[in-house]
Write a protein that holds these residues in place. Structure first.
Motif, PDB file in Angstrom:
ATOM      1  N   ASP A  30       3.096   6.079  -2.485  1.00 59.31           N
ATOM      2  CA  ASP A  30       4.231   6.866  -2.994  1.00 59.31           C
ATOM      3  C   ASP A  30       3.955   7.345  -4.426  1.00 59.31           C
ATOM      4  O   ASP A  30       4.292   8.468  -4.795  1.00 59.31           O
ATOM      5  CB  ASP A  30       5.510   6.014  -3.027  1.00 59.31           C
ATOM      6  CG  ASP A  30       6.094   5.770  -1.640  1.00 59.31           C
ATOM      7  OD1 ASP A  30       5.721   6.486  -0.683  1.00 59.31           O
ATOM      8  OD2 ASP A  30       6.937   4.849  -1.519  1.00 59.31           O
ATOM      9  N   GLU A  53      -2.398   8.144  -2.740  1.00 60.40           N
ATOM     10  CA  GLU A  53      -3.646   7.577  -2.242  1.00 60.40           C
ATOM     11  C   GLU A  53      -3.404   6.515  -1.160  1.00 60.40           C
ATOM     12  O   GLU A  53      -2.576   5.624  -1.331  1.00 60.40           O
ATOM     13  CB  GLU A  53      -4.360   6.934  -3.435  1.00 60.40           C
ATOM     14  CG  GLU A  53      -5.729   6.410  -3.166  1.00 60.40           C
ATOM     15  CD  GLU A  53      -6.357   5.822  -4.444  1.00 60.40           C
ATOM     16  OE1 GLU A  53      -7.417   6.302  -4.829  1.00 60.40           O
ATOM     17  OE2 GLU A  53      -5.776   4.898  -5.039  1.00 60.40           O
ATOM     18  N   GLY A  54      -4.142   6.601  -0.066  1.00 60.99           N
ATOM     19  CA  GLY A  54      -4.078   5.566   0.959  1.00 60.99           C
ATOM     20  C   GLY A  54      -5.124   4.503   0.702  1.00 60.99           C
ATOM     21  O   GLY A  54      -5.861   4.564  -0.274  1.00 60.99           O
ATOM     22  N   GLN A  55      -5.186   3.491   1.544  1.00 61.52           N
ATOM     23  CA  GLN A  55      -6.234   2.473   1.427  1.00 61.52           C
ATOM     24  C   GLN A  55      -6.247   1.583   2.659  1.00 61.52           C
ATOM     25  O   GLN A  55      -5.423   1.718   3.551  1.00 61.52           O
ATOM     26  CB  GLN A  55      -6.069   1.639   0.171  1.00 61.52           C
ATOM     27  CG  GLN A  55      -4.760   0.862   0.069  1.00 61.52           C
ATOM     28  CD  GLN A  55      -4.666   0.133  -1.271  1.00 61.52           C
ATOM     29  OE1 GLN A  55      -5.598  -0.521  -1.687  1.00 61.52           O
ATOM     30  NE2 GLN A  55      -3.514   0.266  -1.944  1.00 61.52           N
ATOM     31  N   LEU A  68       3.816   1.536  -1.447  1.00 63.23           N
ATOM     32  CA  LEU A  68       4.347   1.729  -2.804  1.00 63.23           C
ATOM     33  C   LEU A  68       3.303   2.409  -3.684  1.00 63.23           C
ATOM     34  O   LEU A  68       3.612   3.292  -4.483  1.00 63.23           O
ATOM     35  CB  LEU A  68       4.799   0.386  -3.400  1.00 63.23           C
ATOM     36  CG  LEU A  68       6.033  -0.232  -2.737  1.00 63.23           C
ATOM     37  CD1 LEU A  68       6.313  -1.627  -3.292  1.00 63.23           C
ATOM     38  CD2 LEU A  68       7.263   0.657  -2.913  1.00 63.23           C
ATOM     39  N   HIS A  69       2.051   2.022  -3.513  1.00 60.51           N
ATOM     40  CA  HIS A  69       0.983   2.679  -4.275  1.00 60.51           C
ATOM     41  C   HIS A  69       0.811   4.132  -3.815  1.00 60.51           C
ATOM     42  O   HIS A  69       0.621   5.033  -4.634  1.00 60.51           O
ATOM     43  CB  HIS A  69      -0.335   1.920  -4.100  1.00 60.51           C
ATOM     44  CG  HIS A  69      -1.496   2.606  -4.756  1.00 60.51           C
ATOM     45  ND1 HIS A  69      -1.597   2.744  -6.122  1.00 60.51           N
ATOM     46  CD2 HIS A  69      -2.588   3.247  -4.234  1.00 60.51           C
ATOM     47  CE1 HIS A  69      -2.709   3.416  -6.418  1.00 60.51           C
ATOM     48  NE2 HIS A  69      -3.321   3.739  -5.288  1.00 60.51           N
ATOM     49  N   ALA A 118       0.833  -1.207   0.000  1.00 63.06           N
ATOM     50  CA  ALA A 118       0.000   0.000   0.000  1.00 63.06           C
ATOM     51  C   ALA A 118       0.866   1.256   0.000  1.00 63.06           C
ATOM     52  O   ALA A 118       0.508   2.265  -0.618  1.00 63.06           O
ATOM     53  CB  ALA A 118      -0.926  -0.013   1.209  1.00 63.06           C
TER      54      ALA A 118
END
Lengths: 420, 424
Positions: free
Chosen positions: B191, B195-197, B188-189, B186
């Motif tokens: 960065d 966006e968080g998740q 890496l996404h 999460a």
């Protein structure tokens, strides 16, 4: 193309949604469990994972089972297939000169190189860190031999069963005085070592993306395993007293264990982690007086009289229907469960409703159960979108698209037994 | 050199199921802040065994092990002022790890939607026994319950005893490892996109892979594996053997290494090979003692019958050889001959391991709050470019309240008032 799964495993993410490792290129020279399951996690996060295999010395799990009765195909092992979903497979003999050159081309293509072979085998195929980083200075090299790249035991051999004994599982599982059978499996191979591997690789990817720098990761399976079960070692090293194997007991709760219930070899587990759990249990069991009995009134007292306590809980359990007892205990907030067999886990209503197991279609093995992702991501899914590859399934496409070989060149390499 | 996560802050509000996840992220460089309830603190602070001569709640070795490298604050999340303070702290963080069941999160006003609303783009990791959805999402959990319900426990133990749990809370540990992996993905996404998740882990699912072949056996063959399953006869050089002071596990047949002939060379060297270098044994060992043939023999009663006398004789000599030597000797000498042998280590053996010592794996860290130097196990990997580090001991209860509450804008007087009210 690989069949798509139903993708029930990820809430709110449509099948085909972008994944966090889309675009990442991984060259996978692992085999058996500890490596392949780690690179599988990368594949299920979107990475393009190319597994290099040979027919001369296939992954032992391709030879093994479970597999349909009286079959020997290298594509039918459920053991292999479960650990390799969504990877591509190319068959190259890296011990040949031309094969090694192709291997180095793949190293140049990759962002990440992963192997869990012995240091000796890595040298024999010409894929040491020196060789790999010379070909691709920005690459991440994840080397995961049994005991690391250095030290007096760095050449020691083993599979999960050997590692399980050396890292302490057998010596810490079960009851004092019993034969140290351990987990009954090659336990560190399946979560601890592969998912530690995935974490280490992703940490290095973050650094690579920020700086352009690759790095060597020296991952000893022994160190990784001990790190995950070091409580008893940390305790003896720091004055916590001697370690004793204690079966299904723990230091911080009682009653805590597996108790036989009605039926053929059926077991209920429960753990009274708090005084509330204990009081709720005694009330439910119809023995509220146990909670006030001086032998059992406090955790310290229960630990001191644990044999008597377990005998009483065992007598109660023996009269119970397991599933019903579990439901009743959970209804009053007591942590309880059943020792489930694999077929019960596959059919478990909670697991099924959450869509944990995934059923992709494999060209030879058909529709079979695969373990789903160990963690789920709400926006960029971690999911299985296809089965494991057939041995060498992608040799031709990788040779043409990625290695840019002509059909004639490929035919020559097959004739020379560089490719299969 | 710096850690891979040294620009990140993690709030670890988890119970024991999530402690190791926060520890892994801290080892990679993150600033991890443990949030505990005021009073007695985290549940694991009461777990024996304890550091001698140190009082509760600072002496639990299990707590110290898994919470080193973290700072610590105490906040009563059920109190409105505590809730506000927690959200302020969350506003400074990149990652939250917690282990509330859905009902608990709702009662605290800290569901994923509420966390996302308060702290946009945070990576929010939830690690529980059963996950956040499904009919058992609200059920209570314990480590042993995860082991049982995942199908792992049914594989461990002797046929005439109960199924056995794995050591040192492996259900919690596997759930934590998957949580840390999910947070890494999460991040890496995040960065790349900002966006968080939500990262969601169920202990039952995290453990399932550790069923080994059992799940496939049930799916493909309709057969369930059972604990303690063994071949009708022990094939020489395969399995658990007793030594002078403990046990070794041997795989001296096929697959890899020098196999049984390698073991025989060692026995010849120590002059304990008996008549195994003579016929008919010498030829049999050289030509037939490989896993394929022996497995075939074990599956075919007629062949086994024929070989039984030979195999029993070989096994007797192997047993006698092993009983003459300590396990460490058998392990090291066999490996020198490239025979696959592992010794059954006790915690003390691991503590004394020459290999771990040679690799400088152990970490010593000064713990001034507890008045001693502690020896910690090292990390799971040596990342040569961004090394994992152990930078601070486990926090004393509320040790970093003042510095962190000041940082998020509380005045010293306000902190004092919250402390007097039992909120922190």
């Amino acid at each position: 193309m690989a069949a798509r799964s139903t993708d029930a495993a990820t809430d709110g993410a449509a099948d085909g949604a972008a994944r966090p490792l889309d675009g990442l290129k991984v060259l996978d020279l692992t085999w058996f469990g500890a490596g392949p399951i780690g690179t599988r996690a990368l594949a299920n996060l979107g990475a393009d994972v190319i597994r290099v295999e040979t027919e001369k010395r296939p992954d032992g799990l391709r030879i093994g089972g479970p597999r349909p009765l009286e079959t020997t195909s290298l594509n039918l092992s459920g053991y292999y297939n479960n650990f390799n979903s969504e990877k591509r497979s190319i068959t190259i003999d890296l011990t040949t000169e031309r094969g090694h050159e192709l291997g180095i081309e793949l190293v140049k293509w990759a962002d990440v190189f992963v192997t869990n072979m012995t240091n000796r085998a890595v040298s024999q195929i010409g894929m040491t860190w020196e060789q790999v980083s010379a070909a691709n200075p920005g690459i991440i090299g994840m080397y995961q031999p049994m005991q690391g790249l250095t030290g007096p035991h760095s050449e020691y051999l083993g599979f999960g069963a050997i590692l399980s004994t050396v890292c302490g599982i057998n010596g810490m599982t079960g009851f004092e005085g019993n034969e140290p059978r351990g987990s009954g499996t090659n336990y560190p191979d399946y979560v601890v070592n592969p998912i530690h591997l995935a974490i280490g690789v992703m940490a290095a990817i973050r650094h690579q993306r920020r700086t352009g720098e690759g790095q060597l990761i020296d991952m000893s399976q022994l160190e990784s395993s001990v790190a995950a079960m070091s409580g008893p070692i940390f305790a003896i090293d720091n004055g916590g007293g001697e370690f004793r194997r204690s079966g299904n007991r723990v230091t911080f709760a009682a009653p805590h264990g597996a108790y036989q219930v009605q039926g053929d070899d059926r077991w209920l587990v429960l753990g009274c982690l708090t005084e509330e759990h204990w009081r709720a249990f005694t009330a439910l069991a119809g023995h509220p007086q146990w909670a006030d009995d001086e032998r059992f009134a406090t955790l310290a007292a229960r630990k001191q009289h644990e044999d008597e306590l377990d005998a009483l809980v065992g007598q109660w359990a023996a009269e119970q229907d397991g599933p019903e007892a579990m439901e009743r205990l959970q209804a009053v907030g007591v942590p309880a469960g059943l020792v489930q067999s694999a077929s019960e886990v596959l059919a478990d209503e909670h697991i099924v409703e959450r869509g944990y197991f995934v059923y992709p279609e494999h060209a030879e093995a058909g529709v079979r159960a695969y373990d789903g992702p160990g963690f789920r991501l709400s926006k960029t899914p971690h999911d299985l979108r296809g089965p494991a590859p057939l041995l060498g399934e992608h040799t031709f496409e990788i040779c043409t698209d990625l290695l840019e070989l002509s059909v004639d060149e490929i035919a020559d390499l097959v004739a020379e037994q560089v490719l299969f | 050199m710096v850690g891979a996560l040294d620009d990140l802050r993690v709030i670890d509000a988890s119970g024991p199921i999530g402690h190791y996840a926060g520890r892994l992220l801290a080892d990679l460089g993150a600033d991890v802040i443990k949030v505990e309830p005021p009073g007695s603190g985290d549940t694991a602070r009461s777990y024996p065994p304890f550091l001698p001569d140190v009082d509760a709640p600072e002496s639990s070795l299990q707590f110290l092990l898994l919470n080193a490298n973290k700072r610590g604050v105490t906040i009563d999340l059920a109190d409105e002022r505590g809730h506000d303070l927690f959200l302020r702290l969350l506003g400074t963080a990149d990652v939250l790890i917690e282990s509330w069941r859905p009902q608990e999160a709702a009662e605290l006003g800290l569901t994923h939607e509420q966390i996302e609303a308060a702290s946009a783009n945070i990576v929010h990791a939830s690690v529980t026994g059963w996950g956040l959805t499904g009919p058992r999402a609200q059920w209570a959990y314990a480590d042993i319950v995860g082991g049982a319900m995942s199908g792992v426990m049914t594989l461990a133990g002797a046929p005439d005893g109960p199924p056995e749990q794995l050591p040192d809370l492996q259900g919690y540990r596997c759930a934590s490892i998957d949580t840390a992996a999910g947070v890494m993905a999460a991040l890496l996404h995040r960065d790349a996109s900002g966006e968080g998740q939500l990262v969601e882990v169920s202990m039952q699912e995290a453990l399932s892979m550790a069923q080994e072949t059992a799940m496939q056996g049930a799916d493909i063959l309709g057969e369930d594996r059972v604990r303690g399953g063994a071949l009708a006869f022990r094939l020489p050089g395969l399995g658990l053997y007793e030594c002078a002071d403990g046990y070794v596990y041997m795989m001296a047949a096929g697959l890899a290494g020098s196999g049984f002939p390698g073991l025989l060379e060692l026995m010849v060297e120590t002059d304990e090979a008996g008549d195994l270098t003579e016929e008919p044994y010498a030829t049999f060992i050289a030509e037939s003692m490989n896993r394929g043939l022996l497995t075939a023999a074990a599956q075919d009663p007629a062949t086994l019958e024929e070989l039984m006398g030979t195999l029993e004789h070989i096994d007797e000599i192997v047993c006698a050889f092993l009983l003459n030597h300590p396990k460490q000797y058998v392990y090291q000498r066999s490996q020198e001959y490239r025979v696959l042998v592992g010794m059954v280590s006790t915690p003390q053996d691991i503590s004394n391991s020459p290999q771990l010592a040679a690799r400088d794996w152990w970490r010593e860290i000064d713990d001034p709050g507890r008045g001693r130097t502690l020896r910690y196990p090292g990390p799971p990997w040596q990342l040569r470019g961004t090394p994992a580090t152990l930078r601070r001991p486990a926090p004393l209860l509320g040790e970093h309240n003042e510095e962190l509450f000041l940082e998020v804008g509380l005045a010293a007087g306000e902190i004092g008032a919250l402390a007097r009210a039992g909120v922190v």
